[in-house]
Design a protein around this motif. Structure first.
Motif, PDB file in Angstrom:
ATOM      1  N   ARG A  66      -5.420  -4.260   6.861  1.00  0.00           N
ATOM      2  CA  ARG A  66      -3.829  -4.040   7.024  1.00  0.00           C
ATOM      3  C   ARG A  66      -3.187  -3.694   5.997  1.00  0.00           C
ATOM      4  O   ARG A  66      -3.722  -4.076   4.895  1.00  0.00           O
ATOM      5  CB  ARG A  66      -3.445  -5.523   7.592  1.00  0.00           C
ATOM      6  CG  ARG A  66      -4.065  -5.844   9.106  1.00  0.00           C
ATOM      7  CD  ARG A  66      -3.637  -7.102   9.581  1.00  0.00           C
ATOM      8  NE  ARG A  66      -2.071  -7.404   9.707  1.00  0.00           N
ATOM      9  CZ  ARG A  66      -1.557  -8.388   9.748  1.00  0.00           C
ATOM     10  NH1 ARG A  66      -2.243  -9.638   9.845  1.00  0.00           N
ATOM     11  NH2 ARG A  66      -0.135  -8.518   9.549  1.00  0.00           N
ATOM     12  N   CYS A  67      -2.202  -3.252   6.059  1.00  0.00           N
ATOM     13  CA  CYS A  67      -1.094  -2.916   4.812  1.00  0.00           C
ATOM     14  C   CYS A  67       0.091  -3.523   5.174  1.00  0.00           C
ATOM     15  O   CYS A  67       1.337  -2.913   5.248  1.00  0.00           O
ATOM     16  CB  CYS A  67      -1.178  -1.197   4.848  1.00  0.00           C
ATOM     17  SG  CYS A  67      -2.646  -0.521   4.617  1.00  0.00           S
ATOM     18  N   PRO A  88       2.050   4.885   0.836  1.00  0.00           N
ATOM     19  CA  PRO A  88       1.808   5.586   2.288  1.00  0.00           C
ATOM     20  C   PRO A  88       0.897   6.980   1.927  1.00  0.00           C
ATOM     21  O   PRO A  88       0.188   7.139   2.918  1.00  0.00           O
ATOM     22  CB  PRO A  88       3.134   6.160   2.468  1.00  0.00           C
ATOM     23  CG  PRO A  88       4.105   5.243   1.817  1.00  0.00           C
ATOM     24  CD  PRO A  88       3.538   4.786   0.383  1.00  0.00           C
ATOM     25  N   CYS A 121       0.823  -1.227  -0.131  1.00  0.00           N
ATOM     26  CA  CYS A 121      -0.058  -0.004  -0.024  1.00  0.00           C
ATOM     27  C   CYS A 121       0.967   1.183   0.017  1.00  0.00           C
ATOM     28  O   CYS A 121       1.763   1.358   0.844  1.00  0.00           O
ATOM     29  CB  CYS A 121      -0.851   0.009   1.400  1.00  0.00           C
ATOM     30  SG  CYS A 121      -1.945   1.473   1.448  1.00  0.00           S
ATOM     31  N   TRP A 176      -2.005   6.606   0.548  1.00  0.00           N
ATOM     32  CA  TRP A 176      -3.376   6.035   0.693  1.00  0.00           C
ATOM     33  C   TRP A 176      -3.794   5.902   2.219  1.00  0.00           C
ATOM     34  O   TRP A 176      -4.911   5.529   2.365  1.00  0.00           O
ATOM     35  CB  TRP A 176      -3.477   4.965  -0.083  1.00  0.00           C
ATOM     36  CG  TRP A 176      -3.270   4.494  -1.316  1.00  0.00           C
ATOM     37  CD1 TRP A 176      -2.960   5.647  -2.319  1.00  0.00           C
ATOM     38  CD2 TRP A 176      -3.332   3.653  -2.329  1.00  0.00           C
ATOM     39  NE1 TRP A 176      -3.011   5.201  -3.536  1.00  0.00           N
ATOM     40  CE2 TRP A 176      -3.118   4.118  -3.682  1.00  0.00           C
ATOM     41  CE3 TRP A 176      -3.457   2.113  -2.115  1.00  0.00           C
ATOM     42  CZ2 TRP A 176      -3.015   3.221  -4.844  1.00  0.00           C
ATOM     43  CZ3 TRP A 176      -3.823   1.269  -3.232  1.00  0.00           C
ATOM     44  CH2 TRP A 176      -3.405   1.669  -4.485  1.00  0.00           C
ATOM     45  N   LEU A 177      -2.751   5.780   2.958  1.00  0.00           N
ATOM     46  CA  LEU A 177      -3.209   5.409   4.364  1.00  0.00           C
ATOM     47  C   LEU A 177      -4.218   6.383   5.230  1.00  0.00           C
ATOM     48  O   LEU A 177      -5.114   5.766   5.783  1.00  0.00           O
ATOM     49  CB  LEU A 177      -1.936   5.573   5.261  1.00  0.00           C
ATOM     50  CG  LEU A 177      -0.767   4.615   4.900  1.00  0.00           C
ATOM     51  CD1 LEU A 177       0.423   4.781   5.714  1.00  0.00           C
ATOM     52  CD2 LEU A 177      -1.149   3.225   5.082  1.00  0.00           C
ATOM     53  N   ARG A 185       3.947  -5.111   4.485  1.00  0.00           N
ATOM     54  CA  ARG A 185       4.882  -4.418   3.558  1.00  0.00           C
ATOM     55  C   ARG A 185       5.789  -5.805   2.985  1.00  0.00           C
ATOM     56  O   ARG A 185       6.775  -5.528   2.188  1.00  0.00           O
ATOM     57  CB  ARG A 185       5.695  -3.405   4.317  1.00  0.00           C
ATOM     58  CG  ARG A 185       5.056  -2.185   4.914  1.00  0.00           C
ATOM     59  CD  ARG A 185       4.297  -1.360   3.685  1.00  0.00           C
ATOM     60  NE  ARG A 185       5.349  -0.910   2.791  1.00  0.00           N
ATOM     61  CZ  ARG A 185       4.863  -0.435   1.900  1.00  0.00           C
ATOM     62  NH1 ARG A 185       3.675  -0.060   1.466  1.00  0.00           N
ATOM     63  NH2 ARG A 185       5.852   0.214   0.889  1.00  0.00           N
ATOM     64  N   ILE A 200      -7.437   4.206   4.013  1.00  0.00           N
ATOM     65  CA  ILE A 200      -7.631   2.733   4.119  1.00  0.00           C
ATOM     66  C   ILE A 200      -8.598   2.801   5.338  1.00  0.00           C
ATOM     67  O   ILE A 200      -8.515   3.301   6.456  1.00  0.00           O
ATOM     68  CB  ILE A 200      -6.344   2.102   4.632  1.00  0.00           C
ATOM     69  CG1 ILE A 200      -5.334   2.218   3.676  1.00  0.00           C
ATOM     70  CG2 ILE A 200      -6.301   0.734   5.054  1.00  0.00           C
ATOM     71  CD1 ILE A 200      -5.735   1.506   2.282  1.00  0.00           C
TER      72      ILE A 200
END
Length: 135
Positions: free
Chosen positions: A21-22, A10, A8, A12-13, A24, A16
């Motif tokens: 969950r994102c 950053p 994802c 877009w956080l 990495r 969300i």
């Protein structure tokens, strides 16, 4: 619902939804069975294996499907073959071209996006499939 957006961006956080969950790294994806797994184009370039109920994946990323066990696959992109696409770029309109239970085909105007609409397709798909984006 267990949901994840792999790789994802950053930026877009803030959009969300809570509980999504994102991860990495592949280690954060593997060994878990997701209800919804969203892959960004960057995620498709890394090697990993995953299990999920519904997979949202770029339409041009067929190779990644070999390592993912998904009950259903929804493709996104600008191709007519993609399930989730944009029917207009000048005044962005998100288009769900085929039914994805419980959703029926629809179009949603998208005024005032913070980034280009095509780069936001995975995020928009996540919001649509989790019920956070409605017509």
């Amino acid at each position: 619902m267990s949901a994840a957006v792999y790789s994802c961006p950053p930026s877009w956080l803030p959009w969300i939804p809570d509980g999504v969950r994102c991860p990495r790294s592949p280690a954060e994806i593997e060994g878990h069975s997701w209800d919804l797994l969203v892959l960004t184009p960057d995620a498709c370039r890394s090697g990993f294996q995953a299990r999920c109920g519904l997979l949202l994946v770029p339409g041009d990323a067929s190779e990644v499907l070999r390592s993912i066990h998904a009950a259903s696959v929804v493709s996104y992109g600008l191709s007519l073959r993609d399930t989730l696409t944009l029917s207009s770029l000048t005044q962005p309109v998100l288009c769900l071209q085929r039914a994805v239970p419980p959703l029926e085909p629809m179009e949603i105007p998208l005024p005032g996006l913070p980034e280009s609409p095509e780069s936001l397709l995975p995020l928009l798909g996540l919001l649509l499939l989790t019920g956070r984006l409605t017509p």
